[in-house]
Design an enzyme around this catalytic site. Structure first.
Site, PDB file in Angstrom:
ATOM      1  CG  ASP A 190       4.397  11.583  26.560  1.00 20.50           C
ATOM      2  OD1 ASP A 190       3.174  11.511  26.728  1.00 20.50           O
ATOM      3  OD2 ASP A 190       4.934  12.497  25.931  1.00 20.50           O
ATOM      4  CG  ASP A 202      11.089  21.601  23.521  1.00 20.22           C
ATOM      5  OD1 ASP A 202      10.171  20.936  22.968  1.00 20.22           O
ATOM      6  OD2 ASP A 202      11.615  21.251  24.593  1.00 20.22           O
ATOM      7  CG  HIS A 254       8.530  18.069  23.243  1.00 18.07           C
ATOM      8  ND1 HIS A 254       8.747  18.616  24.492  1.00 18.07           N
ATOM      9  CD2 HIS A 254       7.179  18.100  23.076  1.00 18.07           C
ATOM     10  CE1 HIS A 254       7.599  18.944  25.035  1.00 18.07           C
ATOM     11  NE2 HIS A 254       6.628  18.656  24.200  1.00 18.07           N
ATOM     12  CD  GLU A 283      11.782  18.197  26.294  1.00 19.06           C
ATOM     13  OE1 GLU A 283      11.417  18.684  25.207  1.00 19.06           O
ATOM     14  OE2 GLU A 283      11.300  18.566  27.380  1.00 19.06           O
TER      15      GLU A 283
HETATM   16  P1  PGA Z   1       0.117  21.117  24.114  1.00 18.79           P
HETATM   17  O1  PGA Z   1       1.471  20.292  24.307  1.00 18.79           O
HETATM   18  O2  PGA Z   1      -0.777  20.250  23.295  1.00 18.79           O
HETATM   19  O3  PGA Z   1      -0.422  21.300  25.519  1.00 18.79           O
HETATM   20  O4  PGA Z   1       0.477  22.376  23.436  1.00 18.79           O
HETATM   21  C1  PGA Z   1       2.046  19.668  23.213  1.00 18.79           C
HETATM   22  C2  PGA Z   1       3.302  18.922  23.614  1.00 18.79           C
HETATM   23  O5  PGA Z   1       4.017  19.367  24.515  1.00 18.79           O
HETATM   24  O6  PGA Z   1       3.588  17.877  23.001  1.00 18.79           O
END
Ligand code: PGA
Length: 260
Positions: free
Chosen positions: A67, A136, A138, A143
């Protein structure tokens, strides 16, 4: 899903690097799917070390990132291209023409997303996809309520994700509200998935992902349907798993089988 519970962040990163490196060694022109965020930084450090000390060769490897923030140029310090360059690409011998991160500045987003999907297909598909998990649930920026069959597209980030990611920006208003992300369906087509999670903050969502029902409310839960998904966790992220002891037992038994 295979669940590997490691002692801490370092051990999680090393285990993940071992699996990625195996793919690179077995198939030098493999296609890696990569992720950003704080979780895979240790993995990228270990791959860098393996490149520098053991000659792990990335000269034929191609990569696709999950992404990118919509509206950020690749040279913006918070862009995911910049993150990948700083944390991995500049430290290893991968030709930059072999790396692909969605372009956050494109005007015709729909056509561009179809093109990104096509490029993955032309490359022969993704051999191994590294995934972090959002608070959450994702994967990529899929999302809650994302279609479990979705393809690369523009997504609106949840308020929670904007808040979570604001730690990297000067102020919360600077966090982009949209991102281009591979879809859940795109991720499910990769040959192998490597889901990484560490820290107590991820314990609840990890339990939902691994042991909860498959639901678009926790898009990572669809990985239960993936034929080759490995979740590598540290103790804290694994803390709320009901079958934790069984997963550890499976790993010990598998080790015994391969040693004998
Ligand atoms: P993080 O984010 O590795 O900074 O915890 C993970 C994500 O949002 O996919």
């Amino acid at each position: 899903m295979r669940v590997i519970i490691t002692n801490d962040y370092d051990a999680m990163s090393k285990k993940a690097a071992e699996i990625v490196a195996k793919t690179v060694m077995e198939k030098p022109d493999c296609v890696l799917g990569l992720a950003t965020g704080s979780t895979p930084i240790g993995l990228y450090k270990e791959l860098t070390r393996m490149h520098k000390e053991q000659g792990l060769d990335f000269s034929k490897v191609r990569t696709f990132n999950l992404d990118e923030y919509h509206g950020l140029a690749p040279d913006h310090p918070q862009s995911y291209y910049y993150f990948m360059y700083e944390n991995l690409f500049k430290h290893i011998n991968i030709p930059l023409q072999n790396v692909n991160v969605p372009n956050g500045l494109v005007k015709d987003v729909k056509a561009y997303c179809a093109h990104y999907e096509e490029m993955i297909k032309q490359a022969g598909g993704i051999d191994i996809q590294v995934l972090g998990i959002g608070g959450d649930g994702h994967i990529g920026f899929n999302e809650p309520s994302s279609s479990l069959g979705s393809r690369t597209r523009l997504k609106t980030l949840t308020e929670q994700t904007v808040k979570d990611n604001s730690r990297f920006f000067k102020k919360i208003e600077d966090v982009p509200k949209f991102a281009i992300t591979m879809g859940v369906g795109t991720i499910m087509e990769t040959r192998k998935c490597l889901l990484l999670a560490n820290g107590a903050k991820k314990a609840k969502v990890v339990a939902q992902t691994v042991e909860g029902p498959i639901t678009a409310q926790v898009t990572a839960s669809v990985l239960q349907l993936h034929p080759d998904c490995v979740a590598i966790l540290d103790q804290e992220a694994a803390a709320k798993l009901e079958r934790k002891d069984y997963y550890a037992y499976v790993e010990r038994m598998t080790h015994q089988l391969t040693v004998e």
